[in-house]
Design a protein around this motif. Structure first.
Motif, PDB file in Angstrom:
ATOM      1  N   SER A 128       0.833  -1.200   0.000  1.00 42.44           N
ATOM      2  CA  SER A 128       0.000   0.000   0.000  1.00 42.44           C
ATOM      3  C   SER A 128       0.868   1.252   0.000  1.00 42.44           C
ATOM      4  N   ASN A 129       0.386   2.277  -0.669  1.00 43.44           N
ATOM      5  CA  ASN A 129       1.076   3.570  -0.595  1.00 43.44           C
ATOM      6  C   ASN A 129       0.981   4.160   0.804  1.00 43.44           C
ATOM      7  N   MET A 130       0.080   3.619   1.591  1.00 48.77           N
ATOM      8  CA  MET A 130      -0.088   4.103   2.962  1.00 48.77           C
ATOM      9  C   MET A 130       0.932   3.469   3.905  1.00 48.77           C
ATOM     10  N   GLU A 159       2.598   7.726  -0.847  1.00 48.74           N
ATOM     11  CA  GLU A 159       1.327   8.450  -0.871  1.00 48.74           C
ATOM     12  C   GLU A 159       1.572   9.959  -0.843  1.00 48.74           C
ATOM     13  N   TYR A 216       2.858  11.043  -4.222  1.00 51.43           N
ATOM     14  CA  TYR A 216       1.790  11.054  -5.227  1.00 51.43           C
ATOM     15  C   TYR A 216       0.895  12.290  -5.047  1.00 51.43           C
ATOM     16  N   GLN A 217       0.507  12.543  -3.807  1.00 52.53           N
ATOM     17  CA  GLN A 217      -0.386  13.690  -3.563  1.00 52.53           C
ATOM     18  C   GLN A 217       0.320  15.009  -3.890  1.00 52.53           C
ATOM     19  N   ARG A 270       0.162  16.370  -7.469  1.00 49.90           N
ATOM     20  CA  ARG A 270      -1.048  17.047  -7.961  1.00 49.90           C
ATOM     21  C   ARG A 270      -0.811  18.542  -8.182  1.00 49.90           C
ATOM     22  N   MET A 313      -1.676   9.057   5.587  1.00 50.31           N
ATOM     23  CA  MET A 313      -3.089   9.439   5.558  1.00 50.31           C
ATOM     24  C   MET A 313      -3.228  10.945   5.782  1.00 50.31           C
ATOM     25  N   LYS A 340      -2.450  12.759   2.622  1.00 48.75           N
ATOM     26  CA  LYS A 340      -3.601  12.754   1.706  1.00 48.75           C
ATOM     27  C   LYS A 340      -4.671  13.750   2.180  1.00 48.75           C
ATOM     28  N   ARG A 383      -8.194  20.113  -3.608  1.00 46.86           N
ATOM     29  CA  ARG A 383      -8.412  19.233  -4.769  1.00 46.86           C
ATOM     30  C   ARG A 383      -8.742  20.014  -6.045  1.00 46.86           C
ATOM     31  N   MET A 403       1.489   7.709 -10.913  1.00 38.08           N
ATOM     32  CA  MET A 403       1.448   6.645  -9.893  1.00 38.08           C
ATOM     33  C   MET A 403       2.465   5.551 -10.221  1.00 38.08           C
ATOM     34  N   GLU A 450      -5.792  -4.244  -4.451  1.00 37.84           N
ATOM     35  CA  GLU A 450      -5.983  -3.387  -3.285  1.00 37.84           C
ATOM     36  C   GLU A 450      -7.459  -3.397  -2.902  1.00 37.84           C
ATOM     37  N   TRP A 478      -8.550   2.859  -8.043  1.00 40.31           N
ATOM     38  CA  TRP A 478      -7.241   2.354  -7.597  1.00 40.31           C
ATOM     39  C   TRP A 478      -7.356   0.942  -7.042  1.00 40.31           C
ATOM     40  N   LEU A 503      -4.054   0.311  -9.031  1.00 39.39           N
ATOM     41  CA  LEU A 503      -2.830   0.200  -8.219  1.00 39.39           C
ATOM     42  C   LEU A 503      -2.305  -1.231  -8.236  1.00 39.39           C
TER      43      LEU A 503
HETATM   44  N1  LIG Z   1      -8.500   7.091   1.902  1.00 38.74           N
HETATM   45  C1  LIG Z   1      -7.738   6.022   1.562  1.00 38.74           C
HETATM   46  N2  LIG Z   1      -7.430   5.166   2.513  1.00 38.74           N
HETATM   47  C2  LIG Z   1      -6.685   4.094   2.221  1.00 38.74           C
HETATM   48  O1  LIG Z   1      -6.383   3.216   3.176  1.00 38.74           O
HETATM   49  C3  LIG Z   1      -6.212   3.902   0.911  1.00 38.74           C
HETATM   50  N3  LIG Z   1      -5.401   2.839   0.613  1.00 38.74           N
HETATM   51  C4  LIG Z   1      -6.559   4.850  -0.068  1.00 38.74           C
HETATM   52  N4  LIG Z   1      -6.182   4.681  -1.349  1.00 38.74           N
HETATM   53  C5  LIG Z   1      -5.030   5.262  -1.913  1.00 38.74           C
HETATM   54  O2  LIG Z   1      -5.203   6.663  -2.156  1.00 38.74           O
HETATM   55  C6  LIG Z   1      -4.428   7.031  -3.273  1.00 38.74           C
HETATM   56  C7  LIG Z   1      -5.261   7.679  -4.319  1.00 38.74           C
HETATM   57  O3  LIG Z   1      -5.730   8.839  -3.838  1.00 38.74           O
HETATM   58  P1  LIG Z   1      -6.768   9.757  -4.608  1.00 38.74           P
HETATM   59  O4  LIG Z   1      -8.049   9.554  -3.882  1.00 38.74           O
HETATM   60  O5  LIG Z   1      -6.833   9.324  -6.026  1.00 38.74           O
HETATM   61  O6  LIG Z   1      -6.188  11.109  -4.425  1.00 38.74           O
HETATM   62  C8  LIG Z   1      -3.812   5.774  -3.805  1.00 38.74           C
HETATM   63  O7  LIG Z   1      -2.517   5.636  -3.242  1.00 38.74           O
HETATM   64  C9  LIG Z   1      -4.715   4.714  -3.279  1.00 38.74           C
HETATM   65  O8  LIG Z   1      -4.046   3.485  -3.199  1.00 38.74           O
HETATM   66  N5  LIG Z   1      -7.329   5.909   0.285  1.00 38.74           N
END
Ligand SMILES: Nc1nc(O)c(N)c(N[C@@H]2O[C@H](COP(=O)(O)O)[C@@H](O)[C@H]2O)n1
Length: 204
Positions: free
Chosen positions: A29-31, A48, A51-52, A55, A73, A76, A83, A98, A127, A135, A151
């Motif tokens: 996970s990116n998280m 994550e 990636y954010q 934008r 998190m 994000k 956004r 990504m 995922e 994703w 993803l």
């Molecule tokens: N809110 C959230 N919680 C998680 O636990 C997640 N794995 C994700 N998904 C990840 O969010 C990214 C994409 O973000 P956008 O909403 O397109 O900005 C990407 O890394 C997903 O894997 N989201």
């Protein structure tokens, strides 16, 4: 060009399904913490956050705010109120970006992340998401997940590159994306981190 991505149905028992970072294969996970990335000499805690930050190439102070978060998190969440300032071509470039973020995670954490990716064998990687069928894939009943799972598919591509020795672990060029800026500068090639064994971000 923005391509339509196909929705697929995955049988859970046949797949590597990742969801929470502390669960099995959560490192995909990116998280997941523990996979820092250095871009243009700046430390970023997670893919994550990277990636954010991508934008907002024209808002370096917001990029700074996002990458200063150690929690993925929170990174994000920091981006969410802005956004509507996301680069206009985001739907066209986000998958390319990504892919590059995942490649950056791999090249700079090669020993551990390549082992985790290869450890998925030949199984589909998915995922799990409760609401994002782009994703990830969303549960439908007990046994299936349905979604584009972009993803997971990018991770499978990366795994294939590894299996076929096509992943260049010594340098990673930036993606072909106009105005791919980070803190006011074009993003340069990425190299392996010298201190990959420094796991100070692990388990944060
Ligand atoms: N809110 C959230 N919680 C998680 O636990 C997640 N794995 C994700 N998904 C990840 O969010 C990214 C994409 O973000 P956008 O909403 O397109 O900005 C990407 O890394 C997903 O894997 N989201």
């Amino acid at each position: 060009m923005k391509r339509k991505v196909g929705i697929r149905t995955y049988l859970r028992e046949e797949c590597i399904v990742f969801h929470k970072t502390k669960e099995s294969f959560g490192a995909l996970s990116n998280m997941s913490s523990g996979f820092p990335i250095t871009i243009n000499n700046r430390h970023i805690s997670t893919s994550e956050a990277l990636y954010q930050a991508c934008r907002f190439p024209f808002n370096p102070s917001l990029q700074e705010l996002i990458i200063s978060q150690t929690s993925p998190m929170t990174a994000k969440m920091r981006s969410k109120p802005y956004r509507n300032e996301t680069r206009a071509d985001w739907p066209m470039v986000r998958v390319r970006i990504m892919r590059w973020c995942l490649q950056a995670k791999l090249i700079q954490n090669f020993a551990i992340f390549s082992e985790i990716l290869q450890g998925t064998g030949e199984k589909p990687i998915v995922e799990y998401s409760s609401k994002d069928n782009f994703w990830g894939a969303i549960p439908q009943g007990d046994s299936t997940l349905v979604g584009a799972n972009v993803l997971g598919r990018l991770l499978m591509d990366l795994r294939l590159q590894l299996q076929q020795n096509l992943f260049s672990a010594d340098h990673l060029p930036p993606p072909e994306v106009d105005n791919f800026l980070f803190l006011n500068s074009p993003i340069k090639e990425i190299y392996p981190r010298i201190s990959e064994n420094d796991s100070s971000d692990l388990f944060t």
